[in-house]
Design a protein around this motif. Structure first.
Motif, mmCIF file in Angstrom:
data_model
loop_
_atom_site.group_PDB
_atom_site.id
_atom_site.type_symbol
_atom_site.label_atom_id
_atom_site.label_comp_id
_atom_site.label_asym_id
_atom_site.label_seq_id
_atom_site.Cartn_x
_atom_site.Cartn_y
_atom_site.Cartn_z
ATOM 1 N N UNK A 22 -1.035 -20.381 16.085
ATOM 2 C CA UNK A 22 -1.205 -21.278 14.558
ATOM 3 C C UNK A 22 -0.760 -20.382 13.646
ATOM 4 N N UNK A 23 -2.301 -18.742 14.106
ATOM 5 C CA UNK A 23 -1.493 -17.465 13.117
ATOM 6 C C UNK A 23 -0.530 -16.561 13.497
ATOM 7 N N UNK A 24 -0.036 -16.560 15.059
ATOM 8 C CA UNK A 24 1.503 -16.677 15.559
ATOM 9 C C UNK A 24 2.374 -17.029 15.246
ATOM 10 N N UNK B 106 5.309 -15.457 11.809
ATOM 11 C CA UNK B 106 6.728 -15.623 12.023
ATOM 12 C C UNK B 106 7.154 -16.079 11.390
ATOM 13 N N UNK B 107 6.636 -17.727 10.591
ATOM 14 C CA UNK B 107 6.971 -17.938 9.204
ATOM 15 C C UNK B 107 6.928 -17.518 7.484
ATOM 16 N N UNK B 108 6.424 -16.090 8.214
ATOM 17 C CA UNK B 108 6.165 -15.802 6.617
ATOM 18 C C UNK B 108 7.529 -14.180 6.868
ATOM 19 N N UNK B 109 7.956 -13.976 7.228
ATOM 20 C CA UNK B 109 9.035 -12.528 8.225
ATOM 21 C C UNK B 109 9.611 -13.580 7.551
ATOM 22 N N UNK B 110 10.035 -14.868 8.378
ATOM 23 C CA UNK B 110 10.891 -15.561 7.975
ATOM 24 C C UNK B 110 11.492 -15.628 6.414
ATOM 25 N N UNK B 111 10.436 -15.844 6.068
ATOM 26 C CA UNK B 111 10.513 -16.254 4.974
ATOM 27 C C UNK B 111 10.931 -15.184 3.298
ATOM 28 N N UNK C 162 21.509 -19.643 6.774
ATOM 29 C CA UNK C 162 20.888 -21.662 7.364
ATOM 30 C C UNK C 162 20.115 -22.052 8.498
ATOM 31 N N UNK C 163 20.774 -20.963 9.564
ATOM 32 C CA UNK C 163 19.904 -20.524 10.726
ATOM 33 C C UNK C 163 18.059 -20.153 11.238
ATOM 34 N N UNK C 164 18.066 -19.083 9.619
ATOM 35 C CA UNK C 164 17.157 -19.126 9.325
ATOM 36 C C UNK C 164 16.179 -19.763 8.544
ATOM 37 N N UNK D 227 11.656 -25.765 12.637
ATOM 38 C CA UNK D 227 10.817 -26.236 13.066
ATOM 39 C C UNK D 227 9.255 -25.613 13.602
ATOM 40 N N UNK D 228 9.454 -23.943 12.984
ATOM 41 C CA UNK D 228 7.989 -23.762 13.196
ATOM 42 C C UNK D 228 7.106 -24.866 11.875
ATOM 43 N N UNK D 229 7.585 -24.660 11.041
ATOM 44 C CA UNK D 229 6.874 -26.324 10.352
ATOM 45 C C UNK D 229 5.932 -27.133 11.073
ATOM 46 N N UNK D 230 7.037 -27.972 11.653
ATOM 47 C CA UNK D 230 6.821 -28.873 13.023
ATOM 48 C C UNK D 230 5.677 -28.254 13.804
#
Length: 132
Positions: free
Chosen positions: A29-31, A35-40, A74-76, A82-85
């Protein structure tokens, strides 16, 4: 080793395996959240620092390819969904794993732990009712 010693060893092994499973899930979950934060951050940079007509360099494995900004965003965004799910699925599974570990150790089940936040649609519905 007598029978009781064997049972105690088996019990301790099962508890250790369950605890490792909980820790592994927490680390996943942390990892994924990192990644989600970097995408943001990448989405914010694309929105604020570049014109829509510019192309950006996107890394695929060890190759950089120039892509249109809007396609990249769009890709990000799809990756974010997907990361949220995945994170939500891991969190749901983590609740069951923690409760199983507590049960094995004779601890009570965590109360209120199965709660989940309201979705954005539920919040909008509630706000709509409150405004009336």
């Amino acid at each position: 080793m007598d029978g009781e010693s064997k049972r105690v060893l088996e019990y301790l092994t099962e508890v250790e395996v369950a605890a490792e499973d909980v820790l592994t899930t927490k680390q996943q979950i942390v990892d994924l959240d990192t990644k989600r934060n970097r995408n943001r951050e990448a989405l914010n940079s694309l929105k604020n620092e570049m014109s829509d007509s510019e192309k950006v360099k996107v890394c695929f494995g060890n190759v950089f390819i120039k892509f249109p900004k809007l396609k990249t965003m769009e890709m990000i965004q799809k990756d974010q969904e997907q990361l949220d799910m995945e994170i939500n699925d891991l969190r749901k599974g983590l609740k069951a794993k923690v409760n199983h570990l507590n049960e094995m150790q004779g601890k009570p089940e965590l109360r209120g732990y199965n709660l989940s936040p309201l979705s954005s649609d539920e919040i909008k519905a509630i706000n709509g009712l409150l405004k009336k």
